[in-house]
Motif scaffolding. Structure first.
Motif, short mmCIF file in Angstrom:
data_model
loop_
_atom_site.label_atom_id
_atom_site.label_comp_id
_atom_site.label_asym_id
_atom_site.label_seq_id
_atom_site.Cartn_x
_atom_site.Cartn_y
_atom_site.Cartn_z
N PHE A 56 0.83 -1.26 0.17
CA PHE A 56 0.06 0.12 0.00
C PHE A 56 1.09 1.29 0.10
O PHE A 56 1.77 1.42 0.90
CB PHE A 56 -0.84 0.06 1.31
CG PHE A 56 -1.91 1.13 1.48
CD1 PHE A 56 -2.89 1.43 0.60
CD2 PHE A 56 -1.46 2.26 2.39
CE1 PHE A 56 -3.66 2.57 0.63
CE2 PHE A 56 -2.13 3.13 2.48
CZ PHE A 56 -3.34 3.61 1.41
N ALA A 57 0.54 2.14 -0.76
CA ALA A 57 1.42 3.41 -0.95
C ALA A 57 2.72 3.39 -0.96
O ALA A 57 3.51 3.87 -0.09
CB ALA A 57 0.72 4.35 0.12
N PRO A 58 3.27 2.60 -1.91
CA PRO A 58 4.86 2.34 -1.84
C PRO A 58 5.78 3.38 -2.16
O PRO A 58 6.77 3.43 -1.97
CB PRO A 58 4.76 1.40 -3.25
CG PRO A 58 3.82 1.42 -4.08
CD PRO A 58 2.77 1.96 -3.08
N TYR A 59 5.04 4.65 -2.72
CA TYR A 59 5.67 6.00 -3.03
C TYR A 59 5.49 6.99 -2.08
O TYR A 59 5.66 8.07 -2.22
CB TYR A 59 5.55 6.15 -4.35
CG TYR A 59 5.62 5.16 -5.41
CD1 TYR A 59 6.70 4.22 -5.42
CD2 TYR A 59 4.86 4.89 -6.59
CE1 TYR A 59 7.01 3.29 -6.36
CE2 TYR A 59 5.02 3.98 -7.59
CZ TYR A 59 5.73 3.26 -7.33
OH TYR A 59 6.04 1.97 -8.21
N GLU A 260 -3.18 17.12 -13.75
CA GLU A 260 -1.78 17.07 -13.18
C GLU A 260 -0.99 15.96 -14.42
O GLU A 260 -1.44 15.10 -14.66
CB GLU A 260 -1.75 15.84 -11.73
CG GLU A 260 -2.68 16.58 -10.74
CD GLU A 260 -1.84 17.67 -10.09
OE1 GLU A 260 -0.93 18.47 -10.57
OE2 GLU A 260 -2.32 18.09 -8.91
N ASP A 261 0.35 16.48 -14.29
CA ASP A 261 1.35 15.63 -15.24
C ASP A 261 1.42 14.58 -14.54
O ASP A 261 1.29 14.39 -13.02
CB ASP A 261 2.57 16.50 -15.64
CG ASP A 261 2.51 17.43 -16.39
OD1 ASP A 261 1.45 17.41 -17.43
OD2 ASP A 261 3.37 18.48 -16.39
N SER A 262 1.93 13.32 -15.21
CA SER A 262 2.10 12.21 -14.33
C SER A 262 3.16 11.34 -15.19
O SER A 262 3.63 11.48 -16.54
CB SER A 262 0.68 11.02 -14.48
OG SER A 262 0.79 10.56 -15.60
N GLU A 489 2.57 12.97 -10.73
CA GLU A 489 2.16 11.73 -10.10
C GLU A 489 2.41 10.54 -10.53
O GLU A 489 2.68 10.31 -12.00
CB GLU A 489 0.54 11.81 -10.12
CG GLU A 489 -0.17 13.16 -9.30
CD GLU A 489 -1.37 13.00 -9.47
OE1 GLU A 489 -2.10 13.94 -8.75
OE2 GLU A 489 -2.29 12.28 -10.28
N PRO A 490 2.39 9.57 -9.76
CA PRO A 490 2.96 8.25 -10.07
C PRO A 490 1.72 7.50 -10.61
O PRO A 490 0.62 8.18 -10.44
CB PRO A 490 3.45 7.45 -8.98
CG PRO A 490 2.85 8.38 -7.61
CD PRO A 490 2.53 9.77 -8.44
N TRP A 498 -1.55 10.20 -3.29
CA TRP A 498 -1.36 11.21 -4.30
C TRP A 498 -2.61 11.83 -4.88
O TRP A 498 -3.56 11.81 -3.97
CB TRP A 498 -0.44 10.46 -5.31
CG TRP A 498 0.74 9.98 -5.05
CD1 TRP A 498 1.26 9.04 -4.61
CD2 TRP A 498 1.92 10.76 -4.71
NE1 TRP A 498 2.47 8.83 -4.30
CE2 TRP A 498 2.86 10.23 -3.96
CE3 TRP A 498 1.89 12.40 -4.59
CZ2 TRP A 498 4.11 10.73 -3.53
CZ3 TRP A 498 3.45 12.88 -4.16
CH2 TRP A 498 4.16 12.17 -3.81
N GLY A 499 -2.81 11.90 -6.23
CA GLY A 499 -3.92 12.75 -6.49
C GLY A 499 -3.85 14.17 -6.06
O GLY A 499 -3.11 14.68 -5.18
#
Length: 510
Positions: A56-59, A260-262, A489-490, A498-499
């Protein structure tokens, strides 16, 4: 970096309310419209577990968990639970981190080195089966130097190792398989009705300033059309919006559109098989796709062409020559030379095998459906019979996603290396592996960048998929609050990580 806020206008919602009858209503007492202290948002997918050890939420950027480090809006690492940045040893084979004092988990227990040691050792433990284990192959062990100091020992120097220290920390008393262990974040889980919604409340032990938004309800709505209709009806304060629907959703009452750029790519996986497993077919497909036209057709122009998983957000690692020109004549010649001959019906075949396959996409995902359909349509011009289908069969080609704007190892190695954690097509190429291994262990930044560029050049000669685009993430957010900050964002993004909500604990009432 690109972020747009579009003006809004008023639309009636009565018809949409009727259309939504039968959908579970979210728990939304004291909604944002009434008191500006709660928020209800929709997510397209529900996590199987909230445990960081289980992926969960690795980044980082979780509502409930803090890592030793975190990213700022410029994607630069900074300390969070750590008092300062990790300190490397002279030989680069260990990193030492000091923890803040008097930090408590949501269950009231204190944060100590024992918690960090237990978590990272759990990631390494084969019995735990953490999906993150392949990304920690450089980590040999973790030890507590004292109650508030941790040392990470590596099997080889890894200058990028601190990017792994954003993983949310849980208590050492929590099981590594516990689906919702306590964390140190601003919020804690107040209720989880599986399959429907998850409710977050304030963590009374939070060490930072209390958020203005005291309750966040995340409703799980996988179907894009339903999610949009319910946003229009007033059920939600925020959703992610499929690209082709963005213009219509921008007209909803009291809504800001946020883009958002990603580093989130969309690609068609090419699994082993008589058609998609043929190297000539894989090459031909990459030449045959007009990526710019596909982005305009399927994504409303919201995206940039992509040829490998290496994102533009890591420009120092991108090889500008590792691309495919749009050339259907070249694609046809590749297929002709490989024996894929055009039949009377215009479809190619080779050794009795018809050049036909399906591309699956998640039912209810309008963006992926549009991509699959546009991909299939374009390939008719070179004699392939491709069908876009919801779901798809086991082992079939799929519209897949992935991507990380923080570290090229996590962005590319996990996808293209033999046995990589995100290698879904059993792809294996010795030249690609060799270059990625060199990059993985390089201590000189220039040598690391050179190796990653070499990996991309090797890959485009033997591709594992047709990488189509890095997409722009588009959201509709109620305009009651301010404070959301742009960030690239990833692929993993949404209300829980994120988001536009990545910093929701700092939002203020507009």
């Amino acid at each position: 970096m690109r972020r747009l806020l579009l003006p809004v206008c008023l639309l009636a919602a009565a018809a949409v309310v009727a259309a939504c009858t039968g959908d579970p209503a979210p728990s939304r007492p004291g909604s944002t419209v009434d008191d500006n202290t709660t928020i209800t948002v929709a997510d397209s997918s529900e996590p199987a577990s909230l445990n960081p050890v289980q992926g969960f939420a690795p980044y980082g950027s979780s509502r409930m968990y803090d890592g030793l480090l975190t990213y700022n809006a410029g994607r630069v690492l900074k300390p969070l639970l750590a008092t300062g940045m990790p300190q490397p040893s002279a030989d680069g084979k260990s990193w030492t981190v000091k923890l803040h004092e008097r930090v408590l988990f949501a269950d009231g227990s204190p944060l100590t080195a024992a918690d960090v040691v237990a978590e990272y050792n759990a990631v390494l433990d084969p019995a735990v089966k953490s999906p993150l284990r392949p990304d920690f192959d450089m980590l040999a062990g973790v030890v507590a130097v004292d109650e508030l100091t941790v040392r990470f020992d590596l099997s080889f120097p890894s200058p990028s190792f601190p990017t792994r220290l954003v993983l949310g920390i849980i208590p050492h008393t929590a099981a590594p398989t516990d689906p919702q262990p306590p964390g140190t974040g601003a919020y804690t889980v107040a209720g989880w009705d599986k399959g429907k919604q998850l409710v977050l409340g304030l963590n009374k032990h939070y060490y930072g300033l209390p958020p203005k938004i005291v309750k966040m309800t995340v409703v799980f709505v996988p179907d894009d059309t339903s999610r949009i209709a319910r946003m229009k009806a007033g059920d939600f304060d925020g959703i992610e919006v499929p690209q082709q629907q963005a213009v219509a959703v921008a007209k909803f009452d009291n809504v800001r559109m946020v883009t958002e750029d990603s580093a989130d790519y969309r690609a068609v996986s090419l699994p082993p098989g008589p058609v998609t497993g043929d190297r000539a077919v894989r090459l031909a497909l990459n030449f045959a796709i007009d990526r710019r036209d596909l982005i305009g057709t399927a994504l409303g122009g919201k995206g940039t062409p992509a040829y490998t998983p290496m994102p533009d957000s890591l420009p120092e690692f991108v090889d500008p020559q590792a691309t495919y020109r749009f050339d259907r004549a070249a694609a046809g010649r590749i297929l002709d030379q490989a024996g894929w001959a055009v039949g009377p019906d215009g479809i190619r075949s080779h050794a009795g095998v018809r050049a036909a396959f399906t591309v699956g996409y998640p039912a209810g995902d309008l963006d992926r459906k549009a991509l699959a359909q546009a991909f299939a349509t374009q390939l008719k011009a070179i004699g392939l019979d491709v069908a876009a289908v919801a779901g798809g069969s086991a082992g079939s080609a799929q519209i897949i996603s992935g991507g990380n704007p923080f570290d090229p190892d996590l962005a590319v190695r996990s996808v293209l290396h033999t046995g990589g954690s995100a290698n879904t097509t059993a792809y294996s190429d010795p030249a690609v592996d060799s270059a990625l291994d060199t990059a993985h262990k390089a201590t000189d930044p220039a040598a690391r960048a050179t190796a990653f560029r070499a990996a991309q050049r090797a890959y485009i000669g033997d591709p594992a998929m047709v990488t189509l685009a890095f997409i722009t993430h588009t959201y509709a957010v109620h305009d009651n609050w301010s404070g959301s900050v742009a960030i690239t964002e990833p692929a993993i993004h949404g209300p829980l990580t994120w988001g536009p909500w990545w910093n929701v604990e700092t939002w203020t009432i507009r």
